[in-house]
Design a protein around this motif. Structure first.
Motif, PDB file in Angstrom:
ATOM      1  N   GLN A  75      55.578  15.379  32.820  1.00 23.61           N
ATOM      2  CA  GLN A  75      55.743  16.964  31.957  1.00 23.61           C
ATOM      3  C   GLN A  75      55.091  17.319  32.342  1.00 23.61           C
ATOM      4  O   GLN A  75      53.109  16.909  33.377  1.00 23.61           O
ATOM      5  N   PHE A 120      51.645  14.327  20.039  1.00 23.54           N
ATOM      6  CA  PHE A 120      52.213  15.581  20.950  1.00 23.54           C
ATOM      7  C   PHE A 120      52.897  15.863  19.410  1.00 23.54           C
ATOM      8  O   PHE A 120      51.959  15.489  18.049  1.00 23.54           O
ATOM      9  N   ASP A 129      62.375  16.433  18.303  1.00 19.03           N
ATOM     10  CA  ASP A 129      62.110  15.894  17.529  1.00 19.03           C
ATOM     11  C   ASP A 129      60.554  16.318  17.320  1.00 19.03           C
ATOM     12  O   ASP A 129      60.338  17.343  18.081  1.00 19.03           O
ATOM     13  N   ARG A 167      55.381   5.761  26.817  1.00 18.56           N
ATOM     14  CA  ARG A 167      56.560   6.978  26.219  1.00 18.56           C
ATOM     15  C   ARG A 167      57.453   5.464  25.811  1.00 18.56           C
ATOM     16  O   ARG A 167      57.721   4.149  26.543  1.00 18.56           O
ATOM     17  N   PRO A 178      64.959  15.620  29.401  1.00 23.00           N
ATOM     18  CA  PRO A 178      64.288  14.771  29.232  1.00 23.00           C
ATOM     19  C   PRO A 178      63.659  12.923  29.753  1.00 23.00           C
ATOM     20  O   PRO A 178      63.330  12.409  29.199  1.00 23.00           O
ATOM     21  N   GLU A 221      61.609   4.978  25.895  1.00 20.65           N
ATOM     22  CA  GLU A 221      62.686   5.915  26.203  1.00 20.65           C
ATOM     23  C   GLU A 221      63.684   6.163  25.269  1.00 20.65           C
ATOM     24  O   GLU A 221      64.049   6.886  25.088  1.00 20.65           O
ATOM     25  N   GLY A 225      42.807  12.640  23.031  1.00 20.19           N
ATOM     26  CA  GLY A 225      44.082  13.099  24.330  1.00 20.19           C
ATOM     27  C   GLY A 225      44.726  13.663  23.274  1.00 20.19           C
ATOM     28  O   GLY A 225      45.272  14.023  21.848  1.00 20.19           O
ATOM     29  N   PRO A 226      45.651  14.460  23.837  1.00 20.05           N
ATOM     30  CA  PRO A 226      46.660  15.020  23.430  1.00 20.05           C
ATOM     31  C   PRO A 226      47.435  14.468  22.703  1.00 20.05           C
ATOM     32  O   PRO A 226      47.785  13.331  22.585  1.00 20.05           O
ATOM     33  N   TYR A 240      57.459  20.770  25.475  1.00 19.59           N
ATOM     34  CA  TYR A 240      57.306  19.840  24.585  1.00 19.59           C
ATOM     35  C   TYR A 240      55.295  21.260  24.040  1.00 19.59           C
ATOM     36  O   TYR A 240      54.822  21.657  25.399  1.00 19.59           O
ATOM     37  N   PHE A 272      49.614   9.324  24.036  1.00 19.02           N
ATOM     38  CA  PHE A 272      47.974   9.162  25.518  1.00 19.02           C
ATOM     39  C   PHE A 272      46.789   8.563  24.691  1.00 19.02           C
ATOM     40  O   PHE A 272      46.914   8.861  23.444  1.00 19.02           O
ATOM     41  N   GLY A 273      45.760   8.424  25.473  1.00 19.92           N
ATOM     42  CA  GLY A 273      44.995   7.796  24.935  1.00 19.92           C
ATOM     43  C   GLY A 273      43.381   8.493  24.865  1.00 19.92           C
ATOM     44  O   GLY A 273      43.669  10.132  25.240  1.00 19.92           O
ATOM     45  N   ALA A 315      62.707   9.238  31.248  1.00 17.04           N
ATOM     46  CA  ALA A 315      61.456   8.915  31.134  1.00 17.04           C
ATOM     47  C   ALA A 315      60.726   9.178  32.198  1.00 17.04           C
ATOM     48  O   ALA A 315      60.015   9.754  32.265  1.00 17.04           O
ATOM     49  N   TYR A 354      59.282  18.625  20.517  1.00 19.62           N
ATOM     50  CA  TYR A 354      60.090  17.995  21.704  1.00 19.62           C
ATOM     51  C   TYR A 354      61.177  19.456  21.305  1.00 19.62           C
ATOM     52  O   TYR A 354      61.557  18.858  20.428  1.00 19.62           O
ATOM     53  N   PHE A 391      43.405  10.663  31.567  1.00 19.80           N
ATOM     54  CA  PHE A 391      44.274   9.846  30.717  1.00 19.80           C
ATOM     55  C   PHE A 391      45.656   8.878  30.615  1.00 19.80           C
ATOM     56  O   PHE A 391      46.565   9.694  31.559  1.00 19.80           O
ATOM     57  N   LEU A 438      51.907   6.003  32.325  1.00 22.58           N
ATOM     58  CA  LEU A 438      51.718   7.305  33.091  1.00 22.58           C
ATOM     59  C   LEU A 438      50.357   7.632  32.972  1.00 22.58           C
ATOM     60  O   LEU A 438      49.875   6.415  32.298  1.00 22.58           O
ATOM     61  N   SER A 451      61.371  11.567  24.620  1.00 22.06           N
ATOM     62  CA  SER A 451      60.236  12.752  25.451  1.00 22.06           C
ATOM     63  C   SER A 451      58.849  12.081  25.325  1.00 22.06           C
ATOM     64  O   SER A 451      57.922  12.357  25.498  1.00 22.06           O
ATOM     65  N   ARG A 452      58.506  11.611  23.915  1.00 23.95           N
ATOM     66  CA  ARG A 452      57.173  12.374  23.693  1.00 23.95           C
ATOM     67  C   ARG A 452      56.086  11.002  24.071  1.00 23.95           C
ATOM     68  O   ARG A 452      56.157   9.790  24.482  1.00 23.95           O
ATOM     69  N   LEU A 453      54.687  11.666  24.644  1.00 27.03           N
ATOM     70  CA  LEU A 453      54.000  10.692  25.307  1.00 27.03           C
ATOM     71  C   LEU A 453      52.998  10.814  24.376  1.00 27.03           C
ATOM     72  O   LEU A 453      52.656  11.582  23.043  1.00 27.03           O
ATOM     73  N   TYR A 499      52.235  19.991  22.579  1.00 23.57           N
ATOM     74  CA  TYR A 499      50.518  18.959  21.978  1.00 23.57           C
ATOM     75  C   TYR A 499      49.787  19.914  21.707  1.00 23.57           C
ATOM     76  O   TYR A 499      49.416  21.156  21.958  1.00 23.57           O
ATOM     77  N   TYR A 521      57.248   3.210  29.339  1.00 25.45           N
ATOM     78  CA  TYR A 521      57.153   3.211  30.530  1.00 25.45           C
ATOM     79  C   TYR A 521      56.018   3.700  30.906  1.00 25.45           C
ATOM     80  O   TYR A 521      55.526   4.198  29.210  1.00 25.45           O
TER      81      TYR A 521
END
Lengths: 113, 115
Positions: free
Chosen positions: B104, B45, B56, A93, B98, A95, B42-43, B33, A103-104, B100, B48, A89, A34, A99-101, B35, A32
């Motif tokens: 957020q 993690f 996590d 993630r 949470p 699944e 970028g942010p 969450y 990022f670039g 997908a 969570y 950005f 975003l 749920s951690r994203l 970050y 997934y």
């Protein structure tokens, strides 16, 4: 290691033209994706997303394309407007891992009037 | 409706001090969450929460970092014995759940500067 990469730190386009922002990922478990937009002194705001079962998702002026075989996605903005100037950005993630994203680094888009 | 709020917006501290950063998520959001965003990056993690429990915490860099969410709403990120490398913008985000497909929602962040 950087699992999501945005190789262009900045992009400048003329108002009315198309903006194309690119993102590459290395982890094939991502399912997934975003895009977030960030203005100075604000938190990132969600823009558009795409599931790995699709190759395109469109929302108004914004379209995200996903090429799974190349592990590449892109965000197209057309027509670009000066208000679109922000840092964009790409995030991904898995699944299955919660749920951690991830990022670039972000791309600073400047749309010139 | 109120978005995610974070306090303070800016925090300057000295190396070795203890700091607490607060996050108020959107009402009703069960997922929260943290970050960290360093300059030009970028942010990244950190942790969570689903409800009151940390689901996590694998992103916390070391045991100087700790976060709590005792009542399933407000969360506090705690950093002990701060180091100059801890200087960054700390972002909090919340989500209705949470899964997908739920975006957020991010707060404006707390800019931490360790001198």
């Amino acid at each position: 290691d950087q699992q999501v990469k945005q190789n262009s730190p900045s992009l400048s386009v003329q108002e009315g033209r198309i903006s194309i922002l690119n993102c590459d990922y290395t982890n094939s478990m991502f399912d997934y994706f975003l895009w977030y937009k960030k203005y100075p002194a604000e938190g990132p705001t969600f823009l558009i997303s795409i599931s790995s079962i699709k190759d395109k998702n469109e929302d108004g002026r914004f379209t995200v394309f996903l090429n799974k075989s190349a592990k590449h996605l892109s965000l197209h903005i057309v027509p670009s407007q000066p208000g679109d100037s922000a840092v964009y950005f790409c995030a991904a993630r898995r699944e299955t891992s919660g749920s951690r994203l991830t990022f670039g680094e972000g791309t600073q888009l400047t749309v010139n009037p | 409706g109120a978005g995610v709020s974070q306090t303070p917006s800016n925090k300057v501290t000295e190396k070795g001090k203890y700091v607490e950063l607060r996050c108020d998520p959107i009402s009703g959001h069960t997922a929260l969450y943290w970050y960290r965003q360093s300059l030009g990056q970028g942010p990244e993690f950190l942790i969570y929460f689903q409800g009151t429990g940390a689901a996590d915490d694998s992103g916390l860099p070391n045991d100087r970092f700790f976060a709590v969410r005792p009542e399933g709403s407000v969360s506090t990120l705690k950093i002990q014995r701060t180091e100059r490398g801890d200087s960054a913008v700390y972002l909090c985000a919340s989500s209705p759940s949470p899964q997908a497909y739920n975006e957020q929602f991010f707060g404006p962040g707390t800019r931490l500067t360790v001198l």
